[in-house]
Design an enzyme around this catalytic site. Structure first.
Site, PDB file in Angstrom:
ATOM      1  N   ARG A  59       0.819  -1.220   0.000  1.00 18.58           N
ATOM      2  CA  ARG A  59       0.000   0.000   0.000  1.00 18.58           C
ATOM      3  C   ARG A  59       0.850   1.265   0.000  1.00 18.58           C
ATOM      4  O   ARG A  59       0.426   2.313  -0.494  1.00 18.58           O
ATOM      5  CB  ARG A  59      -0.971  -0.038   1.180  1.00 18.58           C
ATOM      6  CG  ARG A  59      -2.122  -0.995   0.925  1.00 18.58           C
ATOM      7  CD  ARG A  59      -2.943  -1.218   2.152  1.00 18.58           C
ATOM      8  NE  ARG A  59      -2.462  -2.332   2.956  1.00 18.58           N
ATOM      9  CZ  ARG A  59      -2.639  -2.452   4.257  1.00 18.58           C
ATOM     10  NH1 ARG A  59      -3.267  -1.503   4.915  1.00 18.58           N
ATOM     11  NH2 ARG A  59      -2.194  -3.506   4.891  1.00 18.58           N
ATOM     12  N   GLU A  96       1.371  -5.783  13.352  1.00 15.70           N
ATOM     13  CA  GLU A  96       0.201  -5.955  14.227  1.00 15.70           C
ATOM     14  C   GLU A  96      -0.310  -7.392  14.134  1.00 15.70           C
ATOM     15  O   GLU A  96      -0.776  -7.952  15.102  1.00 15.70           O
ATOM     16  CB  GLU A  96      -0.906  -4.964  13.821  1.00 15.70           C
ATOM     17  CG  GLU A  96      -2.070  -4.949  14.805  1.00 15.70           C
ATOM     18  CD  GLU A  96      -3.259  -4.101  14.340  1.00 15.70           C
ATOM     19  OE1 GLU A  96      -3.235  -3.555  13.231  1.00 15.70           O
ATOM     20  OE2 GLU A  96      -4.214  -4.018  15.126  1.00 15.70           O
TER      21      GLU A  96
HETATM   22  O1  LIG Z   1       2.915  -0.278  11.881  1.00 19.42           O
HETATM   23  P1  LIG Z   1       2.882  -1.729  11.552  1.00 19.42           P
HETATM   24  O2  LIG Z   1       2.310  -2.569  12.676  1.00 19.42           O
HETATM   25  O3  LIG Z   1       4.200  -2.253  11.102  1.00 19.42           O
HETATM   26  O4  LIG Z   1       1.837  -1.945  10.367  1.00 19.42           O
HETATM   27  C1  LIG Z   1       1.720  -1.082   9.268  1.00 19.42           C
HETATM   28  C2  LIG Z   1       1.986  -1.800   7.979  1.00 19.42           C
HETATM   29  O5  LIG Z   1       1.039  -2.865   7.792  1.00 19.42           O
HETATM   30  C3  LIG Z   1       0.470  -2.765   6.500  1.00 19.42           C
HETATM   31  O6  LIG Z   1       1.194  -3.428   5.523  1.00 19.42           O
HETATM   32  P2  LIG Z   1       1.208  -5.003   5.329  1.00 19.42           P
HETATM   33  O7  LIG Z   1       2.477  -5.557   5.852  1.00 19.42           O
HETATM   34  O8  LIG Z   1      -0.064  -5.591   5.836  1.00 19.42           O
HETATM   35  O9  LIG Z   1       1.329  -5.145   3.758  1.00 19.42           O
HETATM   36  P3  LIG Z   1       0.412  -4.762   2.491  1.00 19.42           P
HETATM   37  O10 LIG Z   1       0.638  -3.277   2.248  1.00 19.42           O
HETATM   38  O11 LIG Z   1       1.030  -5.598   1.422  1.00 19.42           O
HETATM   39  O12 LIG Z   1      -1.020  -5.085   2.780  1.00 19.42           O
HETATM   40  C4  LIG Z   1       0.499  -1.269   6.226  1.00 19.42           C
HETATM   41  O13 LIG Z   1       0.380  -0.978   4.841  1.00 19.42           O
HETATM   42  C5  LIG Z   1       1.810  -0.850   6.803  1.00 19.42           C
HETATM   43  O14 LIG Z   1       2.885  -1.046   5.883  1.00 19.42           O
HETATM   44  N1  LIG Z   2      -5.495  -2.569  11.388  1.00 19.11           N
HETATM   45  C1  LIG Z   2      -4.862  -2.389  10.223  1.00 19.11           C
HETATM   46  N2  LIG Z   2      -5.529  -2.031   9.115  1.00 19.11           N
HETATM   47  C2  LIG Z   2      -4.889  -1.837   7.940  1.00 19.11           C
HETATM   48  N3  LIG Z   2      -3.571  -1.968   7.803  1.00 19.11           N
HETATM   49  C3  LIG Z   2      -2.868  -2.310   8.883  1.00 19.11           C
HETATM   50  N4  LIG Z   2      -1.544  -2.499   9.064  1.00 19.11           N
HETATM   51  C4  LIG Z   2      -1.350  -2.871  10.336  1.00 19.11           C
HETATM   52  N5  LIG Z   2      -2.493  -2.886  11.026  1.00 19.11           N
HETATM   53  C5  LIG Z   2      -3.461  -2.531  10.127  1.00 19.11           C
END
Ligand SMILES: O=P(O)(O)OC[C@H]1O[C@H](OP(=O)(O)OP(=O)(O)O)[C@H](O)[C@@H]1O
Ligand SMILES: Nc1ncnc2[nH]cnc12
Length: 171
Positions: A59, A96
């Protein structure tokens, strides 16, 4: 900003039970809201010496590349493992909802680059902290970290006390 919130959808129990997932697809689908969001993200950095934007897969690629485009600088993709074809530097971190790693090409950063880190969500801060470390390992300087939203109850800012942090929305 409240208008931005109307374009972020809550999905309960995704990707795991107990997680309330913030879905940004309605926001990126709506051109006006997407433009507002990108303009607000770049606002503090318009007249600064940012030389590159870095964004995390997946994202962070959406918002990061639009921010790079608007600032007129290049984009550094921080990718999930095994996706980059050349030699990489890697960092591991906690999320998370699990554990993950990110990689960048060893030549992704120009010496002395002033980098703006962009992502959609600041949750625990694990991804952003690891991303800052990765950029610094490669010789870059993190000017600031900017996010569309922060999940304040997860205290991600505590991981980023060494950097200016800018978020558009707080939950
Ligand atoms: O602050 P944090 O606990 O580290 O979480 C935040 C991260 O989690 C999500 O990415 P994700 O790893 O789910 O990947 P995606 O963008 O491919 O869905 C979001 O886009 C952030 O990069
Ligand atoms: N609750 C949440 N929703 C979307 N993206 C996330 N990345 C980590 N936690 C998330």
């Amino acid at each position: 900003m409240e208008n931005l919130k109307t374009k972020i959808r809550d999905i309960t129990d995704f990707p795991k039970p107990g997680i309330n997932f913030k879905d940004i697809t309605p926001l990126v689908q709506d051109p006006k809201t997407l433009r507002t969001c990108v303009e607000k993200l770049i606002g503090p950095y318009k007249n600064t010496q940012i030389t590159a934007v870095a964004g995390m897969e997946a994202r962070g690629f959406i918002f990061g590349s639009l921010v790079a485009w608007e600032l007129g600088v290049g984009f550094i993709p921080l990718r999930k493992p095994g996706k980059l074809p050349y030699d990489v530097q890697k960092v591991d971190y906690d999320l998370e909802y699990g554990q993950a790693s990110l990689e960048a090409h060893i030549d992704a950063v120009n010496p002395g680059d002033n980098i703006l880190l962009i992502d959609d969500v600041l949750a625990t801060g694990g991804t952003a902290k690891a991303s800052c470390e990765l950029i610094e390992m490669l010789g870059g300087n993190i000017v600031a970290c900017a996010f569309v939203m922060e999940l304040g109850f997860l205290n991600g800012r505590q991981q980023l006390v060494d950097y200016p942090v800018h978020t558009l929305l707080t939950y």
